[in-house]
Design an enzyme around this catalytic site. Sequence first.
Site, PDB file in Angstrom:
ATOM      1  N   ASP A  14       2.984  10.246  18.027  1.00 58.27           N
ATOM      2  CA  ASP A  14       4.102   9.904  18.909  1.00 58.27           C
ATOM      3  C   ASP A  14       4.637   8.490  18.681  1.00 58.27           C
ATOM      4  OD1 ASP A  14       4.035  12.419  20.111  1.00 58.27           O
ATOM      5  OD2 ASP A  14       2.606  11.765  21.639  1.00 58.27           O
ATOM      6  N   LYS A  39       7.964  18.278   5.762  1.00 58.50           N
ATOM      7  CA  LYS A  39       6.853  18.120   6.700  1.00 58.50           C
ATOM      8  C   LYS A  39       5.767  19.074   6.211  1.00 58.50           C
ATOM      9  CE  LYS A  39       5.221  16.942  10.955  1.00 58.50           C
ATOM     10  NZ  LYS A  39       5.023  15.562  11.448  1.00 58.50           N
ATOM     11  N   ASP A  56       9.590  19.380  15.001  1.00 55.73           N
ATOM     12  CA  ASP A  56       9.850  18.237  14.121  1.00 55.73           C
ATOM     13  C   ASP A  56      10.372  18.699  12.760  1.00 55.73           C
ATOM     14  OD1 ASP A  56       8.963  16.593  16.133  1.00 55.73           O
ATOM     15  OD2 ASP A  56       6.988  16.237  15.257  1.00 55.73           O
ATOM     16  N   ALA A 120       1.519  13.511   9.421  1.00 53.89           N
ATOM     17  CA  ALA A 120       1.167  14.073  10.729  1.00 53.89           C
ATOM     18  C   ALA A 120       0.191  13.108  11.391  1.00 53.89           C
ATOM     19  CB  ALA A 120       0.533  15.455  10.574  1.00 53.89           C
ATOM     20  N   ASN A 178      10.008   0.978  16.399  1.00 56.68           N
ATOM     21  CA  ASN A 178      10.575   1.982  17.290  1.00 56.68           C
ATOM     22  C   ASN A 178      10.061   1.736  18.707  1.00 56.68           C
ATOM     23  OD1 ASN A 178      11.844   4.374  18.217  1.00 56.68           O
ATOM     24  ND2 ASN A 178       9.916   5.482  17.999  1.00 56.68           N
ATOM     25  N   ARG A 179      10.938   1.330  19.590  1.00 58.25           N
ATOM     26  CA  ARG A 179      10.525   0.939  20.936  1.00 58.25           C
ATOM     27  C   ARG A 179      10.295   2.185  21.798  1.00 58.25           C
ATOM     28  NH1 ARG A 179      12.939  -4.080  24.493  1.00 58.25           N
ATOM     29  NH2 ARG A 179      11.283  -4.074  26.071  1.00 58.25           N
ATOM     30  N   PRO A 207      15.983   0.747  19.513  1.00 56.67           N
ATOM     31  CA  PRO A 207      15.696   0.518  20.927  1.00 56.67           C
ATOM     32  C   PRO A 207      15.217   1.803  21.582  1.00 56.67           C
ATOM     33  CG  PRO A 207      18.056   0.769  20.593  1.00 56.67           C
ATOM     34  CD  PRO A 207      17.427   0.789  19.216  1.00 56.67           C
ATOM     35  N   HIS A 208      14.708   1.687  22.786  1.00 51.64           N
ATOM     36  CA  HIS A 208      14.332   2.898  23.516  1.00 51.64           C
ATOM     37  C   HIS A 208      15.597   3.715  23.772  1.00 51.64           C
ATOM     38  CE1 HIS A 208      11.902   5.477  26.042  1.00 51.64           C
ATOM     39  NE2 HIS A 208      12.875   5.454  26.933  1.00 51.64           N
ATOM     40  N   LEU A 209      15.597   4.950  23.298  1.00 51.14           N
ATOM     41  CA  LEU A 209      16.781   5.794  23.392  1.00 51.14           C
ATOM     42  C   LEU A 209      16.623   6.805  24.524  1.00 51.14           C
ATOM     43  CD1 LEU A 209      17.309   6.522  19.577  1.00 51.14           C
ATOM     44  CD2 LEU A 209      18.549   4.860  20.987  1.00 51.14           C
TER      45      LEU A 209
END
Length: 229
Positions: A14, A39, A56, A120, A178-179, A207-209
């Site tokens: 995550d 993936k 994903d 992964a 990645n925030r 930023p946090h999206l």
Amino acid sequence: MTKHSFFIAGTDTDAGKTLVSTGILEWGNRQGLRTLGLKPVAAGCDETPDGLRNSDALLLQQAASVKLGYDQVNPVALRPPIAPHIAAAQAGRALSADRLAALCRGSMMQPADLLLVEGAGGWRVPLSSREMLSRLPQLLELPVILVVGMKLGCLNHAVLTAEAIVRDGLQLAGWVANRIDPRMSCYDENLETLKGMFRAPLLGEIPHLAEPSAGAAADHLDLSVLLNH
């Protein structure tokens, strides 16, 4: 053959590997590049009429401009959202880095300008009692882009992962912040600390999206420094 290929690793589960991977693919699309995302192994798949599907992997398939069948994008799909080696054992399957590498090489023969192989979990997620997934980028000889999930504890995770990548004989080509925690204390100070500790370039600061998407992530990414070499 692909001109530029990278393995996308995360500091942990995550951290935002898929968000960054799809963002990079979208960034490449905007540059007019032929993009492709893989993936190789995904745990946490849903039953569909077409077989097991991972959200994903579907996002990677959708974001890429070079269109492949799902089984080429995600050749090993496992149902439970647990560590791949445990999910494989429950399904009576065996995972090996050699087999995953062979599957990747087939798809990597597609004409593309920018190809990503997304991992992964974290760098040392096991494939079996004998192998880690980190063996895959070694076999494919891929430089690594590290996604740092910016939250409390990320400095330790990021530095240990970067050290392991280099110890495995691979190049840390770049990293993305990645925030994932919008309430992270001293975010700017932590970011500056990582900038000082990593020799690799910072490719973007997401930023946090509120509504994460490939397009929103692409707005904050730039791989020019890697692709112009």
